[in-house]
Design an enzyme around this catalytic site. Structure first.
Site, short mmCIF file in Angstrom:
data_model
loop_
_atom_site.label_atom_id
_atom_site.label_comp_id
_atom_site.label_asym_id
_atom_site.label_seq_id
_atom_site.Cartn_x
_atom_site.Cartn_y
_atom_site.Cartn_z
CG HIS A 92 36.25 18.09 -13.18
ND1 HIS A 92 35.14 18.87 -12.90
CD2 HIS A 92 37.33 18.88 -12.95
CE1 HIS A 92 35.56 20.07 -12.52
NE2 HIS A 92 36.87 20.10 -12.53
CG ASP B 57 34.66 16.16 -19.20
OD1 ASP B 57 35.04 17.10 -19.93
OD2 ASP B 57 34.77 16.16 -17.97
N1 PMP Z 1 36.03 18.09 -16.88
C1 PMP Z 1 37.35 18.01 -16.71
C2 PMP Z 1 38.06 16.72 -17.03
C3 PMP Z 1 38.06 19.12 -16.24
O1 PMP Z 1 39.38 19.02 -16.06
C4 PMP Z 1 37.36 20.31 -15.96
C5 PMP Z 1 38.08 21.54 -15.41
N2 PMP Z 1 39.10 21.28 -14.51
C6 PMP Z 1 35.99 20.34 -16.18
C7 PMP Z 1 35.35 19.22 -16.64
C8 PMP Z 1 35.18 21.57 -15.91
O2 PMP Z 1 35.58 22.60 -16.77
P1 PMP Z 1 35.06 24.10 -16.54
O3 PMP Z 1 35.38 24.47 -15.15
O4 PMP Z 1 35.86 24.88 -17.54
O5 PMP Z 1 33.60 24.11 -16.84
#
Ligand code: PMP
Length: 406
Positions: free
Chosen positions: A123, A200
């Site tokens: 991500h 993560d």
């Molecule tokens: N890492 C992954 C694998 C995610 O799926 C997400 C959210 N889609 C995030 C990080 C970021 O999360 P947040 O927007 O809640 O900070």
């Protein structure tokens, strides 16, 4: 497995609402999950009975709110099996947790010429902070690719490790492909070379039992809102030995010990990384969500969601022209797909009109989309409150999309 789906669904008020005069079918759980009444009640209870700023007061409400906040920290410590509450930092989400480590770990440990390893399936929140930190510090970001099934190759990763590698940052579960990475093996391999590993866990912790001591990860990050808790809450788990050495990320509030005109000393862990007034009501909700998950049992959740995934994979496979992205045998409960050459947005619009929430687009993973040479996918992501019957409705909706757009 004792999983009373009707009773569970009754805990989530939003699941009984209608969209376009049809019962809502919510398959966008990887973006954010719905909240059970227990979480909503915990927030209301906090505001109606205990609301106060924490840590800085001697009066009744402040002490009570502080105790509740610290009790939530203990619950989270137990939930992921950390050693000590000082290893649990409250943040506003996985993104903030990841930025905190990139900034603070980077300042302390990364020098010009060093290397950080990540993967192509990350991500943006676990990609851009490392990319930018490497640019700032004159380091190099090495990016591990994936095979046809959407899996990384630990052998290829081993080939990237060298004496300049300072950290491996990778996702537990891909938010696009669903792949569950073999993080325990990778951590063991990295530790043979004394390289720390950040996981993560934004898509991991709500689907799988997580034991940070068993994994032996050095950092684990997640968001509350993807695990049935309020938005604006999150956690950074870090091993004490690293957190102790890392400089503060933000300055002010509870992270301060003493301020002099020419210098400042900082509070001990975990407060050193918790600047400003925190999201206390959110943490009350996060605590309630964790109690809810514990009651259901993470093993039961994983087993039920696996049944849903297998059922959905089989049913969707029967639709001609559908192509899946992410076909690993080790997957969490989400399916990314395209239908022939129909654009994912067009498909998503029609599916929406049938009362079904799926997500379309690049899912904040542009490097992955570029490597797959696609603009995006349609993603259906399941939670333990979804049913096989809802999956059948999705199959009907996709057939309708084909009928209208092929
Ligand atoms: N890492 C992954 C694998 C995610 O799926 C997400 C959210 N889609 C995030 C990080 C970021 O999360 P947040 O927007 O809640 O900070």
């Amino acid at each position: 497995m004792n999983f009373n789906i009707e009773r569970i669904r009754a805990d989530f008020p939003i699941l009984s609402r209608e969209i376009y005069k049809r019962p809502l079918i919510y398959f966008d759980n990887a973006a954010s999950t719905q909240k059970p009444r227990q979480v909503i009640d915990a927030i209301r209870q906090y505001y109606e009975h205990d609301n106060c700023n924490i840590h800085r007061g001697v009066h009744y409400l402040s002490v009570k709110a502080t105790e509740a906040y610290e009790e939530a920290r203990r619950e989270i410590m137990q939930f992921i099996h950390a050693r000590n509450t000082c290893e649990i930092i409250f943040t506003k989400g996985a993104t903030e947790s990841l930025n905190l480590v990139a900034s603070s770990f980077g300042k302390r440990y990364v020098r010009s010429g060093d290397e950080v390893i990540t993967t192509i399936m990350e991500h943006h929140s676990n990609f851009v902070p490392w990319q930018q930190m490497c640019i700032e510090r004159g380091a190099t970001l090495r990016v591990l690719g994936i095979n046809e099934s959407g899996e990384i190759d630990p052998g290829e990763l081993k080939g990237l490790l060298n004496e300049k590698t300072r950290l491996i940052a990778m996702t537990h579960v891909s938010n696009v492909l669903g792949t569950i990475n073999p993080v325990k093996d990778i951590i063991a391999m990295a530790h043979q070379h004394d390289i720390p590993v950040l996981i993560d866990g934004a898509q991991g912790v709500s689907h799988l039992p997580v034991d940070v001591q068993d994994l032996d990860c050095d950092f684990y990050c997640f968001s509350g809102h993807k695990m049935y808790a309020p938005m604006g809450t999150g956690v950074l788990y870090g091993k004490e030995k690293y957190l102790e050495e890392m400089p503060p990320y933000q300055l002010g509030g509870e992270m301060i010990k003493d301020v002099f005109l020419d210098h400042t000393t900082f509070n001990e862990l975990p407060f050193k990384f918790e600047a400003g007034t925190p999201n206390v009501e959110g943490v009350m909700g996060l605590h309630a969500a964790i109690l809810y998950l514990k009651e259901l049992g993470m093993d039961n959740i994983a087993a039920y969601e696996d049944q849903l995934l297998k059922y959905a994979t089989e049913k969707l496979s029967g639709i001609s022209g559908i192509k899946f992205y992410g076909t690993s045998s080790h997957k969490a409960s989400l399916i990314s797909f395209l239908i022939g050459d129909i654009h994912p947005y067009d498909a998503g619009m029609i599916i929406d009109k049938l009362g079904i929430a799926v997500r379309t687009g690049h899912h904040c993973a542009m490097p992955l989309m570029d490597s797959l040479k696609i603009p995006g996918t349609v993603r259906a992501s399941f939670a333990f409150y979804n049913t096989m019957d809802e999956v059948d409705h999705l199959v009907t909706a996709i057939c309708k999309v084909k009928e209208m757009l092929s």
